[in-house]
Design a protein around this motif. Structure first.
Motif, PDB file in Angstrom:
ATOM      1  N   GLY A 183       0.834  -1.205   0.000  1.00 11.48           N
ATOM      2  CA  GLY A 183       0.000   0.000   0.000  1.00 11.48           C
ATOM      3  C   GLY A 183       0.866   1.252   0.000  1.00 11.48           C
ATOM      4  O   GLY A 183       0.688   2.140  -0.833  1.00 11.48           O
ATOM      5  N   THR A 184       1.811   1.308   0.919  1.00 10.88           N
ATOM      6  CA  THR A 184       2.631   2.513   1.072  1.00 10.88           C
ATOM      7  C   THR A 184       3.919   2.440   0.270  1.00 10.88           C
ATOM      8  O   THR A 184       4.580   3.451   0.056  1.00 10.88           O
ATOM      9  N   GLY A 185       4.316   1.249  -0.158  1.00 13.90           N
ATOM     10  CA  GLY A 185       5.580   1.097  -0.871  1.00 13.90           C
ATOM     11  C   GLY A 185       6.773   1.011   0.071  1.00 13.90           C
ATOM     12  O   GLY A 185       7.900   0.768  -0.358  1.00 13.90           O
ATOM     13  N   LYS A 186       6.536   1.206   1.353  1.00 10.93           N
ATOM     14  CA  LYS A 186       7.618   1.213   2.332  1.00 10.93           C
ATOM     15  C   LYS A 186       8.229  -0.186   2.477  1.00 10.93           C
ATOM     16  O   LYS A 186       7.520  -1.180   2.556  1.00 10.93           O
ATOM     17  N   GLN A 187       9.573  -0.239   2.489  1.00 13.79           N
ATOM     18  CA  GLN A 187      10.257  -1.520   2.630  1.00 13.79           C
ATOM     19  C   GLN A 187      11.255  -1.452   3.768  1.00 13.79           C
ATOM     20  O   GLN A 187      11.949  -0.457   3.939  1.00 13.79           O
ATOM     21  N   GLU A 188      11.311  -2.509   4.586  1.00 11.76           N
ATOM     22  CA  GLU A 188      12.318  -2.522   5.659  1.00 11.76           C
ATOM     23  C   GLU A 188      12.883  -3.927   5.807  1.00 11.76           C
ATOM     24  O   GLU A 188      12.228  -4.913   5.493  1.00 11.76           O
TER      25      GLU A 188
END
Lengths: 458, 458
Positions: B439-444
């Motif tokens: 959804g946010t594209g955030k990757q960790e």
């Protein structure tokens, strides 16, 4: 209106609350694992078009399908036709003019019909589960019903062996959850195919499979007699017996199999597949996974790995089974859809859990609290307090009428309600109520405002 | 095998996952309130003996019952008899030699049959709920199906009005929970009986009830025409119209009713009863309880208070209804069992919730996490981590085969899976994995050991 005989059809059952709750405990546990594993529910109608079902279950199966009489056969415009068509029924044939519809016989054919109808809307691999009743006009006997639930999960549109691994682990997760010790057994139809080839009897594959499937029930002697009767000679018998006697742990079985299968390509493929599945990390409290070369599964449509689950500690048939198939939907005009599926035998799982006393005490979800009815104003206050408990999820009842303590206590006892709340004239005036634990006999008086935080679960 | 036409019987439905989940959301909410209120589940078989059903639903109802063709009619010993008996079917009669069994038409008659069969084992008041499909050979149309679910609760073996109060509150609790604004309307068959008596037409009670029941649909003018056609004169019409025009709040209605009913004992009793119910404390966020004198309920067996529930903000028929009856089981040889029952219209509630967009976003219970498949050793590790997530209840999947990122992303998107976990060669070596929120594209990137405590629900 004439007085009718009260009963239900042979082979069907009413499920009262205790049984519904225990059955739900089983199916809810299975559902939770299915959902956690990415399977989605599907429900299909009880009735299918007769066409959809006929010819899918063999001649014997066809005879066991419950057909639904068309309505309106007494319509004058239809009568003559119906009369003529009924002759077909009397000849053991079908007629859509008499019975257009029938009750589903299993969940696999309706699933195949659904996939064929919605092929272009589905995302593959498509993973569905389905828990619904099916109907069979079988002769009822102990453990065999005319209405019973099936509980299936399938992954279709993928040839990956990871799906087989997935299912072995789903069985393990479910039976771990239910605390039933199980052996999950696997074999491969490819190995059986190779066995028939090595015996130089590839045409006898089906008979061979059906015979081996019975080994459990009939024992090795009768199996040999049956193998002779299907035309295997001494040499062929020796090969089969050699195969069935392979023992040891999974690795040892695989080694012996490899020797036996030599260069048979299908057989070696089958070995590779079961090796892949049994060598996948597998650690569960109460489930083991092993190769069982005597496993055959009677049904014909399996083509790869097959499964069966046996419960430990109890003598009962398999409580689960399944396998890989090549072609789910070809019969409905959509070729090239392979898949793997498993099912859980809910009725047998129920019996195992009863025998091993594995149902938790909390499975009976009756009320926790009975408010005594001690007068008009008193019961109004009780009703209000009761609604508060209900809102917070505590099962509560108010006795339906003002009557003797004795009668109200008896109701609580009969319904196994562990607590009663007494709110009489005095308590009403004081803003209190008394709580009595019927198990311990302990009684205490608290403020009404403290009732909703009282712990009724201990 | 001939290729078959793929379809399902007219008036039946397949329920795919999104629909099953939404329907379960509704029925689970209702169940929770039933259970909290001391009701216990009951399940009866889909098939009943034909005898049990016939003659219970009027002539029209009888015609709409789906009958099941007996199996084995082609048996030579039965053929001749069957042929003769089939003539009865063509005359619109019944024959147990052709159809011994039928599909249940509602849940009330099977419930009555069950209570009659188990009368001596049950604890009264007996409170049961039942949510199961029923079948009717009605002409299918928008909102009318041949297979649909009924959802009923009854309290039998008690004359106490507290039971009616109970049900008004159960409706309120359920619709509060579902966030559907509703008006719960009550009336009493006793008041309608009194009305017929006051009109000096006690013999026309049923016709009067049926006519008033239609007021909603046909309006006052056509109602008057219908009342004239059943033989009411001007004077009688005036009384009925006077009755139907009573308005105001509950207290005002009661006052006017008392004037109209004068000394009619049954009428005064009816008024007392509805007063008791509407004067009980009743405070809910989105439900109101009021007297509706135009409420009649078409069905004939009600004898006291009757209920109907209308959804606010949408134009749709009633989404619930019920009432008190005097005699549940007399037809099955057990007289003297009174009761009250209500039902929920699950299909309509579904439509209302769709229209008002009341289903929570979490109702679709698909997987939360897709593990990418990035090689043999990598996927084994992923599988292990995935099983941990599943055990803790997080829906997770591992892509079934090693393939391009693109294809794996597409699968996640199509199935609305919000997170992917990437565990490639590098991560495998480092003991880590990367989590991407689609959804946010955030990757960790986190340690594998921290995965099971990662919050995949936001």
């Amino acid at each position: 209106m004439s007085k009718v005989k009260v009963g239900i059809p042979q082979g069907t059952r009413d499920f009262p609350a205790t049984v519904v709750n225990k059955r739900s405990f089983i199916t809810d546990s299975i559902k939770a694992v299915f959902e956690a594993s990415g399977f989605q529910p599907l429900e299909t109608p009880a009735m299918e078009n007769l066409d959809t079902l006929m010819g899918k279950y063999g001649e014997e199966g066809d005879r066991l399908i419950f057909k639904i009489l068309n309505n309106g056969l007494d319509n004058p415009t239809k009568k003559e036709k119906a009369k003529a068509e009924f002759e077909k029924i009397l000849e053991g044939k079908n007629s859509a003019d008499i019975t257009e519809r029938a009750l589903r016989y299993d969940l696999t054919i309706p699933f195949a019909r659904y996939v064929a109808m919605h092929y272009h809307e589905l995302t593959f691999p498509y993973k569905r589960y389905q828990i619904q009743p099916v109907w069979r006009a079988d002769r009822p006997q102990k453990g065999r019903y005319r209405e019973f639930y099936q509980c299936d999960a399938d992954i279709v549109g993928s040839n990956a062996l990871l799906n087989e691994v997935e299912f072995a682990h789903i069985y393990a997760l479910v039976f771990d959850k239910l605390r039933i010790p199980v052996e999950i057994k696997i074999n491969s139809r490819k190995i059986l195919t190779a066995l028939a080839a090595i015996c130089n009897a590839p045409d006898k594959l089906t008979e061979l499979t059906v015979a081996i499937d019975k080994l459990d029930k009939i024992g090795p002697e009768k199996l040999n007699a049956e193998l002779e009767s299907i035309g295997l000679n001494k040499h062929q018998l020796a090969i089969v017996n050699n195969f069935l006697s392979i023992s040891g742990n999974s690795q040892e079985k695989v080694e012996q199999l490899k020797l036996l299968m030599k260069n048979n390509q299908v057989g070696l493929e089958g070995i590779k597949e079961i090796e892949f599945v049994v060598n996948y990390p597998f650690q569960y409290r109460s489930a083991s996974l092993s190769i069982d070369l005597t496993l055959a599964r009677g049904l014909n449509y399996y083509t790869g790995i097959i499964f069966e689950v046996k419960a430990g500690q109890v003598q009962i048939g398999s409580i689960g089974g399944g396998g890989r198939y090549d072609d789910l939907t070809g019969l409905f005009g959509v070729p090239g859809v392979p898949g793997v599926g498993i099912s859980f035998g809910v009725d047998r799982i129920y019996d195992v859990m009863e025998e091993l006393q594995l149902f938790p005490a909390t499975v009976d979800s009756g009320s926790r609290v009975l408010f005594f009815n001690l007068g008009e104003a008193e019961s109004r206050k009780s009703f209000e307090l009761m609604q508060e408990l209900r809102r917070s999820g505590v099962g509560a009842e108010l006795f339906h009428e003002q009557t003797k303590f004795d009668k109200q206590f008896k109701y609580a006892e009969k319904k196994n309600i562990p607590y009663v709340v007494i709110l009489g004239t005095q308590e009403l005036a004081a803003g209190t109520c008394s709580i009595k634990n019927l198990g311990t006999g302990k009684q205490e008086t608290i403020n009404q405002s403290a009732l909703s935080s009282f712990n009724f679960n201990s």
